[in-house]
Design a protein around this motif. Structure first.
Motif, short mmCIF file in Angstrom:
data_model
loop_
_atom_site.label_atom_id
_atom_site.label_comp_id
_atom_site.label_asym_id
_atom_site.label_seq_id
_atom_site.Cartn_x
_atom_site.Cartn_y
_atom_site.Cartn_z
N MET A 194 0.57 -1.30 0.15
CA MET A 194 -0.02 -0.25 -0.35
C MET A 194 1.20 1.01 0.03
N ASN A 195 2.03 1.45 1.02
CA ASN A 195 2.81 2.57 0.66
C ASN A 195 3.44 2.78 -0.43
N LYS A 196 4.11 1.61 -0.97
CA LYS A 196 4.62 1.71 -2.79
C LYS A 196 3.41 2.04 -3.45
N GLU A 197 2.25 1.56 -3.18
CA GLU A 197 0.83 2.21 -4.32
C GLU A 197 0.52 3.98 -3.42
N ILE A 198 0.82 3.98 -2.99
CA ILE A 198 0.34 5.18 -2.62
C ILE A 198 1.36 6.16 -3.21
N GLY A 199 2.82 6.31 -2.98
CA GLY A 199 3.51 6.90 -3.26
C GLY A 199 3.87 6.76 -4.68
N TYR A 200 3.28 6.03 -5.53
CA TYR A 200 3.15 6.32 -6.92
C TYR A 200 2.26 6.91 -7.02
N THR A 201 1.37 6.59 -6.42
CA THR A 201 0.53 7.75 -7.21
C THR A 201 0.33 9.43 -6.92
N VAL A 202 0.54 9.47 -5.47
CA VAL A 202 0.72 10.95 -5.12
C VAL A 202 2.12 11.19 -6.67
N ARG A 203 2.97 10.32 -7.26
CA ARG A 203 4.06 11.37 -7.96
C ARG A 203 3.05 11.46 -8.98
N LYS A 204 2.82 10.64 -9.70
CA LYS A 204 1.61 10.36 -10.77
C LYS A 204 1.08 11.34 -10.81
N LEU A 205 -0.45 11.98 -9.39
CA LEU A 205 -0.72 13.01 -10.50
C LEU A 205 -0.30 13.79 -10.00
N ARG A 206 0.10 14.76 -9.31
CA ARG A 206 1.56 15.62 -8.90
C ARG A 206 2.46 16.23 -10.60
N LYS A 207 2.31 14.95 -11.04
CA LYS A 207 3.05 14.94 -12.28
C LYS A 207 1.87 15.36 -13.45
N ALA A 208 1.09 14.59 -13.25
CA ALA A 208 0.10 15.44 -14.28
C ALA A 208 -0.56 16.46 -14.15
N HIS A 209 -0.54 16.92 -13.22
CA HIS A 209 -0.79 18.36 -12.65
C HIS A 209 -0.20 19.63 -13.33
N GLY A 210 1.45 18.93 -12.86
CA GLY A 210 1.82 19.91 -13.49
C GLY A 210 2.41 20.04 -12.63
N TRP A 211 2.97 20.04 -11.35
CA TRP A 211 3.18 20.54 -10.04
C TRP A 211 4.60 20.34 -9.37
N THR A 212 5.22 20.62 -9.09
CA THR A 212 6.30 20.51 -8.68
C THR A 212 5.31 20.40 -6.96
N GLN A 213 6.71 19.38 -6.40
CA GLN A 213 7.11 18.90 -5.05
C GLN A 213 6.53 20.00 -3.88
N VAL A 214 6.89 21.16 -4.34
CA VAL A 214 6.83 22.30 -3.49
C VAL A 214 5.54 22.88 -3.39
N GLU A 215 4.98 22.99 -4.72
CA GLU A 215 3.04 23.72 -4.68
C GLU A 215 2.43 22.21 -4.45
N LEU A 216 3.03 21.37 -4.80
CA LEU A 216 1.60 19.95 -3.86
C LEU A 216 1.91 20.35 -2.34
N ALA A 217 3.53 20.33 -1.86
CA ALA A 217 3.59 20.55 0.36
C ALA A 217 3.05 21.85 0.46
N GLN A 218 2.30 22.51 -0.62
CA GLN A 218 1.48 23.85 -0.05
C GLN A 218 0.08 24.23 -0.24
N LYS A 219 0.19 23.25 -1.29
CA LYS A 219 -1.38 22.73 -0.96
C LYS A 219 -1.20 22.24 0.14
N LEU A 220 -0.96 20.89 0.72
CA LEU A 220 -0.86 20.40 1.54
C LEU A 220 -1.25 20.28 3.12
N LYS A 221 0.13 22.21 3.03
CA LYS A 221 -0.05 23.17 3.86
C LYS A 221 1.38 22.30 4.96
#
Length: 120
Positions: A6-33
């Motif tokens: 599950m951990n691997k699935e979540i990490g992969y999914t988060v990265r895939k979705l972030r990139k699909a939205h065109g966000w950097t890790q910093v941008e996602l972090a800001q949205k996530l607070k």
């Protein structure tokens, strides 16, 4: 065993979705607070998001928790077909985003110096 999957699935999914939205890790972090380091640890499967952060991530990506944790397939539609023109660019971007911010700045300075040295 199941938790590791599950951990691997979540990490992969988060990265895939972030990139699909065109966000950097910093941008996602800001949205996530949260910090970029938190996002990095999720994507690199070094840490599993808390239930609260799983709910936030699902809301940010506009998907269900089942989709986020891999119990249902996620349909990703991107409006940015240019995002990964080729796998080399995607790989460089992925490696760059794994670096801490200080090292990212150092890499950018080195690239700029190379470009300046070799002519514009």
């Amino acid at each position: 065993m199941y938790l590791l999957f599950m951990n691997k699935e979540i990490g992969y999914t988060v990265r895939k979705l972030r990139k699909a939205h065109g966000w950097t890790q910093v941008e996602l972090a800001q949205k996530l607070k949260a910090s970029q380091k938190v996002v990095t640890t999720y994507e690199n499967n070094q840490r599993t998001p808390t239930l609260e952060n799983l709910k936030k991530l699902a809301a940010i990506f506009d998907i269900t928790l089942d989709e986020l944790v891999g119990m249902k397939d996620v349909q990703i539609v991107t409006e940015q077909p240019h995002m990964h023109r080729n796998s080399r660019v995607a790989r460089v971007q992925d490696l760059y985003e794994r670096l801490p911010p200080l090292e990212q700045r150092s890499i950018l300075k080195q690239i700029k110096a190379l470009v300046d040295t070799n002519g514009k």
